[in-house]
Design a protein around this motif. Structure first.
Motif, PDB file in Angstrom:
ATOM      1  N   ILE A  88       2.794 -61.073 -31.116  1.00 18.88           N
ATOM      2  CA  ILE A  88       2.227 -60.185 -32.130  1.00 18.88           C
ATOM      3  C   ILE A  88       2.643 -60.699 -33.503  1.00 18.88           C
ATOM      4  CG2 ILE A  88       2.131 -57.808 -32.986  1.00 18.88           C
ATOM      5  CD1 ILE A  88       1.080 -58.220 -30.107  1.00 18.88           C
ATOM      6  N   ILE A  89       1.660 -60.856 -34.394  1.00 15.25           N
ATOM      7  CA  ILE A  89       1.921 -61.351 -35.748  1.00 15.25           C
ATOM      8  C   ILE A  89       1.357 -60.365 -36.766  1.00 15.25           C
ATOM      9  CG2 ILE A  89       1.464 -63.220 -37.395  1.00 15.25           C
ATOM     10  CD1 ILE A  89       1.150 -65.087 -34.956  1.00 15.25           C
ATOM     11  N   ASN A  90       2.173 -59.976 -37.722  1.00 15.29           N
ATOM     12  CA  ASN A  90       1.755 -59.194 -38.881  1.00 15.29           C
ATOM     13  C   ASN A  90       1.021 -57.896 -38.520  1.00 15.29           C
ATOM     14  OD1 ASN A  90       1.709 -58.839 -41.665  1.00 15.29           O
ATOM     15  ND2 ASN A  90      -0.326 -59.713 -41.847  1.00 15.29           N
ATOM     16  N   SER A  91       1.571 -57.158 -37.582  1.00 10.31           N
ATOM     17  CA  SER A  91       0.977 -55.878 -37.206  1.00 10.31           C
ATOM     18  C   SER A  91       1.814 -54.725 -37.754  1.00 10.31           C
ATOM     19  CB  SER A  91       0.897 -55.757 -35.682  1.00 10.31           C
ATOM     20  OG  SER A  91      -0.100 -56.606 -35.198  1.00 10.31           O
ATOM     21  N   SER A  92       1.148 -53.635 -38.047  1.00  8.02           N
ATOM     22  CA  SER A  92       1.824 -52.435 -38.531  1.00  8.02           C
ATOM     23  C   SER A  92       1.842 -51.412 -37.411  1.00  8.02           C
ATOM     24  CB  SER A  92       1.074 -51.850 -39.728  1.00  8.02           C
ATOM     25  OG  SER A  92       1.033 -52.774 -40.779  1.00  8.02           O
ATOM     26  N   LEU A  93       3.010 -50.968 -37.058  1.00  6.90           N
ATOM     27  CA  LEU A  93       3.133 -49.996 -35.976  1.00  6.90           C
ATOM     28  C   LEU A  93       3.905 -48.781 -36.462  1.00  6.90           C
ATOM     29  CD1 LEU A  93       4.107 -52.555 -33.235  1.00  6.90           C
ATOM     30  CD2 LEU A  93       1.864 -51.566 -33.624  1.00  6.90           C
ATOM     31  N   LYS A  94       3.385 -47.607 -36.164  1.00 12.49           N
ATOM     32  CA  LYS A  94       4.053 -46.397 -36.639  1.00 12.49           C
ATOM     33  C   LYS A  94       5.450 -46.246 -36.050  1.00 12.49           C
ATOM     34  CE  LYS A  94       1.970 -43.216 -33.325  1.00 12.49           C
ATOM     35  NZ  LYS A  94       1.114 -42.057 -33.166  1.00 12.49           N
ATOM     36  N   GLN A  95       5.693 -46.883 -34.884  1.00 11.61           N
ATOM     37  CA  GLN A  95       7.017 -46.789 -34.278  1.00 11.61           C
ATOM     38  C   GLN A  95       8.064 -47.613 -35.045  1.00 11.61           C
ATOM     39  OE1 GLN A  95       4.181 -47.731 -32.833  1.00 11.61           O
ATOM     40  NE2 GLN A  95       4.006 -46.986 -30.755  1.00 11.61           N
ATOM     41  N   THR A  96       7.600 -48.583 -35.840  1.00 12.34           N
ATOM     42  CA  THR A  96       8.548 -49.472 -36.514  1.00 12.34           C
ATOM     43  C   THR A  96       8.628 -49.281 -38.020  1.00 12.34           C
ATOM     44  OG1 THR A  96       6.885 -51.219 -36.705  1.00 12.34           O
ATOM     45  CG2 THR A  96       8.289 -51.245 -34.748  1.00 12.34           C
ATOM     46  N   SER A  97       7.635 -48.622 -38.615  1.00 12.57           N
ATOM     47  CA  SER A  97       7.709 -48.363 -40.053  1.00 12.57           C
ATOM     48  C   SER A  97       6.830 -47.179 -40.419  1.00 12.57           C
ATOM     49  CB  SER A  97       7.290 -49.598 -40.860  1.00 12.57           C
ATOM     50  OG  SER A  97       5.943 -49.902 -40.645  1.00 12.57           O
ATOM     51  N   SER A  98       7.218 -46.484 -41.460  1.00 12.19           N
ATOM     52  CA  SER A  98       6.474 -45.306 -41.919  1.00 12.19           C
ATOM     53  C   SER A  98       5.129 -45.728 -42.499  1.00 12.19           C
ATOM     54  CB  SER A  98       7.267 -44.577 -42.997  1.00 12.19           C
ATOM     55  OG  SER A  98       8.536 -44.229 -42.504  1.00 12.19           O
ATOM     56  N   PHE A  99       4.142 -44.817 -42.452  1.00 14.66           N
ATOM     57  CA  PHE A  99       2.802 -45.150 -42.920  1.00 14.66           C
ATOM     58  C   PHE A  99       2.797 -45.600 -44.379  1.00 14.66           C
ATOM     59  CE2 PHE A  99       3.073 -40.841 -44.475  1.00 14.66           C
ATOM     60  CZ  PHE A  99       2.298 -40.837 -45.622  1.00 14.66           C
ATOM     61  N   TYR A 100       3.634 -44.989 -45.221  1.00 19.56           N
ATOM     62  CA  TYR A 100       3.626 -45.340 -46.642  1.00 19.56           C
ATOM     63  C   TYR A 100       4.188 -46.740 -46.885  1.00 19.56           C
ATOM     64  CZ  TYR A 100       8.441 -43.684 -46.274  1.00 19.56           C
ATOM     65  OH  TYR A 100       9.751 -43.497 -45.885  1.00 19.56           O
ATOM     66  N   LYS A 101       4.855 -47.320 -45.906  1.00 21.95           N
ATOM     67  CA  LYS A 101       5.322 -48.697 -46.026  1.00 21.95           C
ATOM     68  C   LYS A 101       4.254 -49.684 -45.530  1.00 21.95           C
ATOM     69  CE  LYS A 101      10.177 -47.592 -45.460  1.00 21.95           C
ATOM     70  NZ  LYS A 101      11.347 -47.736 -44.600  1.00 21.95           N
ATOM     71  N   ARG A 102       3.242 -49.175 -44.841  1.00 23.18           N
ATOM     72  CA  ARG A 102       2.213 -50.035 -44.262  1.00 23.18           C
ATOM     73  C   ARG A 102       0.925 -50.060 -45.068  1.00 23.18           C
ATOM     74  NH1 ARG A 102       1.053 -47.433 -39.233  1.00 23.18           N
ATOM     75  NH2 ARG A 102       2.458 -45.744 -39.711  1.00 23.18           N
ATOM     76  N   LEU A 103       0.791 -49.225 -46.073  1.00 20.84           N
ATOM     77  CA  LEU A 103      -0.442 -49.135 -46.847  1.00 20.84           C
ATOM     78  C   LEU A 103      -0.116 -49.325 -48.321  1.00 20.84           C
ATOM     79  CD1 LEU A 103      -3.498 -48.414 -46.693  1.00 20.84           C
ATOM     80  CD2 LEU A 103      -2.837 -46.032 -47.005  1.00 20.84           C
ATOM     81  N   ARG A 104      -0.862 -50.210 -48.980  1.00 16.58           N
ATOM     82  CA  ARG A 104      -0.646 -50.425 -50.417  1.00 16.58           C
ATOM     83  C   ARG A 104      -0.980 -49.144 -51.177  1.00 16.58           C
ATOM     84  NH1 ARG A 104      -4.260 -55.013 -49.850  1.00 16.58           N
ATOM     85  NH2 ARG A 104      -3.089 -56.494 -48.658  1.00 16.58           N
ATOM     86  N   ILE A 105      -0.149 -48.810 -52.118  1.00 14.06           N
ATOM     87  CA  ILE A 105      -0.293 -47.535 -52.831  1.00 14.06           C
ATOM     88  C   ILE A 105      -1.638 -47.410 -53.536  1.00 14.06           C
ATOM     89  CG2 ILE A 105       0.811 -48.207 -55.009  1.00 14.06           C
ATOM     90  CD1 ILE A 105       2.286 -45.363 -54.632  1.00 14.06           C
ATOM     91  N   ASN A 106      -2.171 -48.509 -54.061  1.00 16.78           N
ATOM     92  CA  ASN A 106      -3.465 -48.415 -54.753  1.00 16.78           C
ATOM     93  C   ASN A 106      -4.618 -48.121 -53.786  1.00 16.78           C
ATOM     94  OD1 ASN A 106      -3.321 -50.937 -53.585  1.00 16.78           O
ATOM     95  ND2 ASN A 106      -4.458 -51.951 -55.208  1.00 16.78           N
ATOM     96  N   GLN A 107      -4.393 -48.275 -52.498  1.00 19.88           N
ATOM     97  CA  GLN A 107      -5.426 -47.986 -51.507  1.00 19.88           C
ATOM     98  C   GLN A 107      -5.497 -46.499 -51.156  1.00 19.88           C
ATOM     99  OE1 GLN A 107      -7.685 -50.284 -50.574  1.00 19.88           O
ATOM    100  NE2 GLN A 107      -6.613 -51.547 -52.068  1.00 19.88           N
ATOM    101  N   TYR A 108      -4.425 -45.749 -51.479  1.00 18.96           N
ATOM    102  CA  TYR A 108      -4.423 -44.311 -51.201  1.00 18.96           C
ATOM    103  C   TYR A 108      -5.591 -43.610 -51.883  1.00 18.96           C
ATOM    104  CZ  TYR A 108       0.213 -44.352 -49.049  1.00 18.96           C
ATOM    105  OH  TYR A 108       1.273 -44.566 -48.217  1.00 18.96           O
ATOM    106  N   PHE A 109      -5.873 -43.978 -53.120  1.00 16.60           N
ATOM    107  CA  PHE A 109      -6.938 -43.325 -53.872  1.00 16.60           C
ATOM    108  C   PHE A 109      -8.293 -43.545 -53.197  1.00 16.60           C
ATOM    109  CE2 PHE A 109      -3.567 -44.370 -56.940  1.00 16.60           C
ATOM    110  CZ  PHE A 109      -3.194 -43.078 -57.250  1.00 16.60           C
ATOM    111  N   LYS A 110      -8.546 -44.765 -52.739  1.00 17.27           N
ATOM    112  CA  LYS A 110      -9.785 -45.045 -52.012  1.00 17.27           C
ATOM    113  C   LYS A 110      -9.841 -44.231 -50.720  1.00 17.27           C
ATOM    114  CE  LYS A 110     -10.591 -49.766 -53.551  1.00 17.27           C
ATOM    115  NZ  LYS A 110     -10.719 -51.170 -53.123  1.00 17.27           N
ATOM    116  N   LEU A 111      -8.713 -44.140 -50.053  1.00 13.17           N
ATOM    117  CA  LEU A 111      -8.637 -43.392 -48.810  1.00 13.17           C
ATOM    118  C   LEU A 111      -8.947 -41.912 -49.041  1.00 13.17           C
ATOM    119  CD1 LEU A 111      -7.933 -43.392 -45.778  1.00 13.17           C
ATOM    120  CD2 LEU A 111      -5.556 -43.083 -46.433  1.00 13.17           C
ATOM    121  N   PHE A 112      -8.355 -41.321 -50.066  1.00 14.23           N
ATOM    122  CA  PHE A 112      -8.591 -39.907 -50.365  1.00 14.23           C
ATOM    123  C   PHE A 112     -10.051 -39.650 -50.757  1.00 14.23           C
ATOM    124  CE2 PHE A 112      -3.872 -39.774 -51.520  1.00 14.23           C
ATOM    125  CZ  PHE A 112      -3.521 -39.341 -50.269  1.00 14.23           C
ATOM    126  N   GLU A 113     -10.631 -40.563 -51.545  1.00 13.79           N
ATOM    127  CA  GLU A 113     -12.043 -40.425 -51.919  1.00 13.79           C
ATOM    128  C   GLU A 113     -12.925 -40.484 -50.686  1.00 13.79           C
ATOM    129  OE1 GLU A 113     -13.526 -39.653 -54.840  1.00 13.79           O
ATOM    130  OE2 GLU A 113     -11.468 -39.304 -55.512  1.00 13.79           O
TER     131      GLU A 113
END
Length: 127
Positions: A88-113
């Motif tokens: 496994i290479i460069n995967s984000s897993l909720k068991q290993t890191s919190s969601f806010y560490k896996r998503l770039r902050i500037n993408q939150y606004f797009k997500l909310f929209e």
């Protein structure tokens, strides 16, 4: 396609007996015009159907990158008899890191929209 990659050719030169087959997620890569499955199990089924190794009842050495890594882990969890080795290479897993560490902050606004939109087609086009 893969034969054109310098890294692939070097790997084959170092390991001439290496058997390698790329399988791709529908809706991505060479399958970009295919319908993207709506759930993980359907995606894994599509990946399984692409593998000539599995058709010969051979377990596979599976390498997954990013989303492919998440799918590979789920595949190994659901049907461990099909997987001999898993990388496994460069995967984000909720068991290993919190969601806010896996998503770039500037993408939150797009997500909310996107979440605010009522029409599914609009949501898909935003992604």
């Amino acid at each position: 396609m893969w034969e054109r990659l310098k890294q692939y050719r070097a790997l084959k030169k170092q390991n001439p007996k290496l058997e390698f087959e790329p399988i791709e997620i529908p809706g991505n890569g060479t399958l970009h015009q295919s319908r993207t499955p709506l759930n993980v199990e359907e995606t894994i089924q599509s990946l399984q159907n692409q593998s000539s190794f599995l058709k010969k009842n051979n377990p596979i050495n599976l390498l997954g990158i990013s989303l492919g890594g998440m799918l590979a882990l789920k595949w190994a969890e659901l049907i461990p008899s099909q997987i001999e080795n898993l990388i496994i290479i460069n995967s984000s897993l909720k068991q290993t890191s919190s969601f806010y560490k896996r998503l770039r902050i500037n993408q939150y606004f797009k997500l909310f929209e996107c979440i605010k939109k009522k029409d599914l087609e609009e949501k898909i086009s935003e992604i």
